[in-house]
Scaffold this active site. Structure first.
Site, PDB file in Angstrom:
ATOM      1  N   HIS A  30      -9.680   1.259   5.288  1.00  0.00           N
ATOM      2  CA  HIS A  30      -8.213   1.207   5.789  1.00  0.00           C
ATOM      3  C   HIS A  30      -8.624   2.586   7.011  1.00  0.00           C
ATOM      4  O   HIS A  30      -9.337   3.356   7.000  1.00  0.00           O
ATOM      5  CB  HIS A  30      -7.272   1.928   4.854  1.00  0.00           C
ATOM      6  CG  HIS A  30      -5.863   1.984   5.434  1.00  0.00           C
ATOM      7  ND1 HIS A  30      -5.484   2.951   6.291  1.00  0.00           N
ATOM      8  CD2 HIS A  30      -4.843   1.231   5.281  1.00  0.00           C
ATOM      9  CE1 HIS A  30      -4.121   2.495   6.859  1.00  0.00           C
ATOM     10  NE2 HIS A  30      -3.583   1.613   6.203  1.00  0.00           N
ATOM     11  N   ASN A  73       0.890  -1.361  -0.082  1.00  0.00           N
ATOM     12  CA  ASN A  73       0.087  -0.043   0.017  1.00  0.00           C
ATOM     13  C   ASN A  73       0.882   1.175   0.340  1.00  0.00           C
ATOM     14  O   ASN A  73       1.439   1.770   1.117  1.00  0.00           O
ATOM     15  CB  ASN A  73      -0.762  -0.188   1.324  1.00  0.00           C
ATOM     16  CG  ASN A  73      -1.565   1.295   1.489  1.00  0.00           C
ATOM     17  OD1 ASN A  73      -1.742   2.101   0.515  1.00  0.00           O
ATOM     18  ND2 ASN A  73      -2.251   1.295   2.687  1.00  0.00           N
ATOM     19  N   TRP A  74       0.904   1.732  -1.051  1.00  0.00           N
ATOM     20  CA  TRP A  74       2.033   2.886  -1.380  1.00  0.00           C
ATOM     21  C   TRP A  74       1.222   4.313  -0.770  1.00  0.00           C
ATOM     22  O   TRP A  74       2.012   5.210  -0.630  1.00  0.00           O
ATOM     23  CB  TRP A  74       2.250   3.476  -2.952  1.00  0.00           C
ATOM     24  CG  TRP A  74       3.196   1.926  -3.427  1.00  0.00           C
ATOM     25  CD1 TRP A  74       3.354   0.936  -2.654  1.00  0.00           C
ATOM     26  CD2 TRP A  74       3.419   1.980  -4.671  1.00  0.00           C
ATOM     27  NE1 TRP A  74       4.425   0.106  -3.625  1.00  0.00           N
ATOM     28  CE2 TRP A  74       3.940   0.813  -4.950  1.00  0.00           C
ATOM     29  CE3 TRP A  74       3.421   2.709  -5.802  1.00  0.00           C
ATOM     30  CZ2 TRP A  74       4.881   0.493  -6.072  1.00  0.00           C
ATOM     31  CZ3 TRP A  74       3.762   2.339  -7.217  1.00  0.00           C
ATOM     32  CH2 TRP A  74       4.635   1.303  -7.097  1.00  0.00           C
ATOM     33  N   LYS A  75       0.118   4.319  -0.337  1.00  0.00           N
ATOM     34  CA  LYS A  75      -0.697   5.381   0.144  1.00  0.00           C
ATOM     35  C   LYS A  75      -0.274   6.654  -0.731  1.00  0.00           C
ATOM     36  O   LYS A  75      -0.425   6.380  -1.976  1.00  0.00           O
ATOM     37  CB  LYS A  75      -0.310   5.698   1.456  1.00  0.00           C
ATOM     38  CG  LYS A  75      -0.211   4.522   2.575  1.00  0.00           C
ATOM     39  CD  LYS A  75       0.070   4.444   4.159  1.00  0.00           C
ATOM     40  CE  LYS A  75      -0.388   3.449   4.942  1.00  0.00           C
ATOM     41  NZ  LYS A  75      -0.123   3.591   6.069  1.00  0.00           N
ATOM     42  N   SER A 117       3.333  -1.957  10.578  1.00  0.00           N
ATOM     43  CA  SER A 117       4.757  -2.054  10.740  1.00  0.00           C
ATOM     44  C   SER A 117       5.371  -3.520  10.584  1.00  0.00           C
ATOM     45  O   SER A 117       6.338  -3.798  11.258  1.00  0.00           O
ATOM     46  CB  SER A 117       5.130  -1.535  12.203  1.00  0.00           C
ATOM     47  OG  SER A 117       4.405  -0.275  12.528  1.00  0.00           O
ATOM     48  N   GLY A 164       2.651  -1.149   4.463  1.00  0.00           N
ATOM     49  CA  GLY A 164       2.590   0.553   3.898  1.00  0.00           C
ATOM     50  C   GLY A 164       4.048   0.917   3.784  1.00  0.00           C
ATOM     51  O   GLY A 164       4.620   0.687   2.545  1.00  0.00           O
ATOM     52  N   GLU A 219      -5.457  -4.755  10.841  1.00  0.00           N
ATOM     53  CA  GLU A 219      -4.364  -3.681  11.164  1.00  0.00           C
ATOM     54  C   GLU A 219      -4.731  -3.079  12.552  1.00  0.00           C
ATOM     55  O   GLU A 219      -5.403  -2.007  12.421  1.00  0.00           O
ATOM     56  CB  GLU A 219      -4.382  -2.639  10.026  1.00  0.00           C
ATOM     57  CG  GLU A 219      -4.118  -3.413   8.767  1.00  0.00           C
ATOM     58  CD  GLU A 219      -3.475  -2.501   7.666  1.00  0.00           C
ATOM     59  OE1 GLU A 219      -2.391  -2.794   7.246  1.00  0.00           O
ATOM     60  OE2 GLU A 219      -4.143  -1.475   7.449  1.00  0.00           O
ATOM     61  N   GLU A 279      -6.639   4.733   8.041  1.00  0.00           N
ATOM     62  CA  GLU A 279      -6.753   6.180   7.700  1.00  0.00           C
ATOM     63  C   GLU A 279      -7.922   6.872   7.227  1.00  0.00           C
ATOM     64  O   GLU A 279      -8.113   7.989   7.333  1.00  0.00           O
ATOM     65  CB  GLU A 279      -5.483   6.405   6.863  1.00  0.00           C
ATOM     66  CG  GLU A 279      -4.141   6.168   7.648  1.00  0.00           C
ATOM     67  CD  GLU A 279      -2.998   5.694   6.792  1.00  0.00           C
ATOM     68  OE1 GLU A 279      -2.837   5.705   5.793  1.00  0.00           O
ATOM     69  OE2 GLU A 279      -1.951   5.071   7.327  1.00  0.00           O
ATOM     70  N   GLY A 320       2.253   2.178  11.014  1.00  0.00           N
ATOM     71  CA  GLY A 320       3.440   3.507  10.816  1.00  0.00           C
ATOM     72  C   GLY A 320       3.958   3.808  11.830  1.00  0.00           C
ATOM     73  O   GLY A 320       4.774   4.700  12.191  1.00  0.00           O
TER      74      GLY A 320
HETATM   75  P1  PGA Z   1       2.684   0.247   7.641  1.00  0.00           P
HETATM   76  O1  PGA Z   1       1.444   0.410   7.154  1.00  0.00           O
HETATM   77  O2  PGA Z   1       3.446  -0.571   7.342  1.00  0.00           O
HETATM   78  O3  PGA Z   1       3.500   1.607   7.358  1.00  0.00           O
HETATM   79  O4  PGA Z   1       2.718   0.428   9.328  1.00  0.00           O
HETATM   80  C1  PGA Z   1       0.201  -0.513   7.097  1.00  0.00           C
HETATM   81  C2  PGA Z   1      -0.715   0.059   6.579  1.00  0.00           C
HETATM   82  O5  PGA Z   1      -1.262   0.965   6.970  1.00  0.00           O
HETATM   83  O6  PGA Z   1      -1.580  -0.729   5.543  1.00  0.00           O
END
Ligand code: PGA
Length: 245
Positions: free
Chosen positions: A94, A9-11, A207, A228, A166, A96, A172
């Site tokens: 997600h 997931n490149w966001k 993470s 991520g 998650e 976010e 993150g």
């Molecule tokens: P992260 O993000 O690996 O940077 O913790 C995971 C995600 O948001 O899917």
């Protein structure tokens, strides 16, 4: 057992040139990898990355979609549009989007239906905040998030549904859930899915890095990962893909 799945997931990172470069670099590094690999770039780069990945066996996911199929919804992107440019998967709900964009359980459940109707597979994200975990509400929260999705599906076939656990506090943050915490929630999700989970996969996200991936992927009911930060570095992401199988 299902083939494991690793989703990058490149966001909201990178530009056009970097998106194509990163997709090509990952493709070169994961040749021969047994797990299924999917990349999720930002919307504008989906067609370019699709073109770059053509024939590679690496899949493509959108990071979000609208509930509606078309119409006067300025700024929205319909499920059929991302299917049209080559997506097989869509990340839905997600954390976010749930926290920063105010997406409710009902909206997430409606998006899951939109994705399935467009012939793609939703990657449904669920997970608790730190406060909810500390209040011992993890299963209640994850159960509620899943219940809404399953209720909404009604009789829609959900073969191959992907759920990503998650924990919000692990995303993150550099904090990874402990193996026993992951195993417990994944077992709970498997049970909650019941027969709707047949042929589906449960991913862990939060993470995941090359040095913890193997231990996480070895756990029962962990069928891969949603990655991520580490998916923005080809060496790290490829190492994680190899750890998955
Ligand atoms: P992260 O993000 O690996 O940077 O913790 C995971 C995600 O948001 O899917």
């Amino acid at each position: 057992m299902c083939r494991s799945l690793v989703v990058g997931n490149w966001k909201m990172h990178g530009g056009r040139v970097e998106a194509v470069r990163l997709a090509g670099a990952i493709q070169a590094l994961v040749v021969g990898c047994a797990s299924e690999i999917v990349l999720s770039p930002p919307f504008p780069f989906l067609p370019l990355v699709a073109e770059k990945l053509a024939g590679s066996g690496i899949g493509l996911a959108a990071q979000n979609v609208a509930v509606d199929m078309s119409g006067a919804f300025t700024g929205e992107v319909a499920a059929e549009m991302v299917a049209d440019v080559g997506c097989q998967y869509v990340i839905v709900g997600h954390s976010e989007r749930r926290t920063l964009m105010g997406e409710s359980d009902q909206l997430v459940a409606d998006k899951v239906v939109a994705v399935l109707r467009a012939g793609m597979v939703p990657i449904v994200c669920v997970g608790e905040t730190l406060e909810e975990r500390q209040a011992d509400e993890t299963e209640a929260v994850v159960g509620r998030q899943l219940h809404q999705v399953l209720e909404n599906l009604k009789d829609l076939p959900a073969a191959g549904l992907v759920v990503a656990y998650e924990p919000v506090w692990a995303i993150g943050s550099g904090l990874t859930a402990r193996p026993e915490q992951v195993a417990q929630v994944h077992g709970f999700i498997r049970e909650a899915l019941g027969h709707r989970g047949d042929g589906g996969r449960i991913l862990y996200g939060g993470s995941v890095k090359p040095d913890n991936a193997e231990a996480l992927f070895a756990l029962e009911n962990v069928d891969g990962g949603l990655i991520g930060g580490a998916s923005l570095d080809e060496e790290s992401f490829a190492a994680i893909c190899r750890a998955a199988g």
